[in-house]
Design a protein around this motif. Structure first.
Motif, mmCIF file in Angstrom:
data_model
loop_
_atom_site.group_PDB
_atom_site.id
_atom_site.type_symbol
_atom_site.label_atom_id
_atom_site.label_comp_id
_atom_site.label_asym_id
_atom_site.label_seq_id
_atom_site.Cartn_x
_atom_site.Cartn_y
_atom_site.Cartn_z
ATOM 1 N N GLU A 254 0.813 -1.219 0.000
ATOM 2 C CA GLU A 254 0.000 0.000 0.000
ATOM 3 C C GLU A 254 0.846 1.267 0.000
ATOM 4 N N ASN A 324 -4.518 0.544 6.710
ATOM 5 C CA ASN A 324 -4.717 0.120 5.311
ATOM 6 C C ASN A 324 -4.399 1.241 4.323
ATOM 7 N N GLY A 325 -3.287 1.926 4.551
ATOM 8 C CA GLY A 325 -2.886 2.979 3.634
ATOM 9 C C GLY A 325 -3.573 4.307 3.828
#
Length: 479
Positions: A254, A324-325
């Motif tokens: 990511e 998650n990025g």
């Protein structure tokens, strides 16, 4: 001495200071440079992405590298137990906890894993070992909630470790970076309880895997020339600090896009020139991009939390999968208070205002915070309300050296006739009859942080943050 507030306010003036850096004339024709608009946009995104990483590096430098920092704890792979709570003299970390004495172990995981050993801890005493890496990901917990109160040995490994797990290790935790920190919190029931806390702390142990196995060390970590941290250098050299830190943080999928963009301005792996070689015009735009990035973080903090009775309630801390990025979420958490816990370990309602949005100001008003009967914060461990200076987010000096009110203090506090509990939030004493419930405030902006350690999951609960059935009561003007 550096504090986090010193670099949370990067300005165009700082950018101009960067621009004054001499640039080799031969560098002026490099074809690899992005145009100035692209450079500004990359800087804005890069600042948001990199802020927690640089903040973490600054703390690591003061705590484990610079023995003259005034905040130094211990060298890498050595534990430092604090037989005290934090006070206004502790300035490296914003919004520090002052109700659980800390222990710190900064780990160098490059050569081999570190084994963390914990003792048996009485069931009524909360403790937690928070494992956080250079990306500010909480990648694991040891403690009352996560692993129980029994003794045990746990292994922490770096991102590239592929060795075997020896017998006796209860669990393996993997850091995403080669340097990482274990932050220990041990519950203190009162000033006379400190000797008992020290006994628990004496049972905390950290050692290399080879030492744990009683084997000779075969590989040593190479020496690192850590760049010095100081106030002005963080403003002017932000991306050079980020460039340095990223070498110890292998990229996850990511991160591919943001790392590629940073390489365009000479930061991180894959770059074709050094950031310092950029021309003056680019550095000016990069300074403006940083300023815009900070403004976006401030707005996100303001807009993305649920406001309940004037308290901002949200969840800004977790592991890699949690973020998650989402670099904005990660930056917001670091700015609100770096090294915060996952919501299931501790949830943090925060406020600087009354329910109507009016700022809290200890130089102008006195305030109260009343918990109705039977509606104290619902926790399986304990709760607290801590006072900070609204501008610095640091603890404040006060005549009774009281920085918080917490649930262990309840037996010495006075309840109202209806069973409710009122805290008196003001700069001057509310009088001898109310002083047991006094939370001293600064002569100016007030920042209050409520901490719910090991919040209950069944109703009433603050979980999920902002949506739970328990609501923090509003701070009100004293009558």
């Amino acid at each position: 001495m550096l504090t986090k507030r010193d670099f949370l306010h990067s300005t165009a003036i700082a950018a101009i200071t960067v621009a004054m850096t001499s640039v080799p004339a031969s560098a002026q024709t490099k074809a690899e440079w992005p145009d100035i608009i692209e450079a500004k946009n990359i800087a804005e995104e890069g600042f948001i992405y990199g802020l927690p990483i640089v903040m973490n590096y600054a703390v690591m430098y003061e705590y484990s590298v610079d023995k003259n920092s005034g905040q130094f704890k211990a060298p890498f792979n050595h534990i430092k137990n604090e037989a005290r709570v934090f006070t206004p003299k502790d300035t490296s970390i914003v919004t520090p906890n002052s109700d659980t004495p800390y222990s710190f172990l900064w780990m160098d995981l490059r050569a081999e894993p570190i084994v963390l050993s914990v003792p048996a801890v009485e069931k009524g005493r909360y403790y937690a070992v928070q494992l956080e890496d250079g990306n500010t990901y909480n990648y694991g917990y040891i403690g009352s909630r996560a692993t129980g109160t029994e003794p045990g040995d746990y292994m922490v490994v770096g991102p590239g470790w592929n060795g075997a797990t020896p017998p006796g290790i209860k669990k393996v935790f993997r850091s995403t970076t080669q340097f990482s920190v274990a932050g220990y919190r041990t519950q203190l029931f009162g000033p006379d309880d400190m000797p008992n806390v020290e006994k628990v702390q004496a049972g905390y142990k950290g050692q290399t895997l080879s030492a744990y196995l009683k084997q000779p060390t075969t590989v040593a970590s190479t020496a690192v020339d850590f760049p010095k941290i100081e106030k002005e250098m963080v403003k002017t050299n932000f991306f050079e600090y980020l460039d340095f830190a990223l070498q110890f943080a292998p990229p996850a999928p990511e991160e591919k896009e943001i790392r590629a963009k940073l390489a365009r301005i000479g930061v991180g792996a894959g770059k074709t020139f050094d950031f310092k070689d950029l021309p003056i015009a680019h550095k000016l735009e990069i300074g403006l991009g940083m300023k815009d990035g900070e403004a976006r973080i401030e707005k996100f903090l303001s807009d993305q939390q649920k406001i309940i009775n004037g308290w901002k309630v949200g969840s800004f801390f977790g592991n890699r999968e949690f973020f998650n990025g989402n670099w904005m979420l990660r930056a917001a958490g670091a700015k609100a208070g770096i090294y915060g816990n996952d919501a299931v370990e501790a949830t943090y309602p925060m406020t600087k205002t009354l329910a109507n949005g009016e700022p809290l100001d200890g130089s102008k008003n006195n305030y109260t915070l009343t918990f109705p009967a039977g509606q104290l914060p619902p926790v399986d461990a304990f709760w607290s309300v801590t006072m900070y200076d609204g501008k610095t987010q640091l603890l404040i000096e006060n005549p009774i050296n009281r920085y918080l009110v917490n649930s262990p203090m309840l037996p010495n506090m006075k309840k109202n006739a209806d069973g409710s509990l009122t805290l008196y939030i003001q700069n001057k004493s509310p009088g001898a009859d109310r002083e047991s419930n006094w939370l001293p405030a600064p002569k100016g902006d007030i920042y209050l942080v409520m901490r719910l350690y090991w919040p209950k999951t069944e109703a009433p609960s603050i979980l999920p943050p902002g949506e739970g059935t328990w609501k923090p009561p509003a701070v009100e003007l004293a009558v």
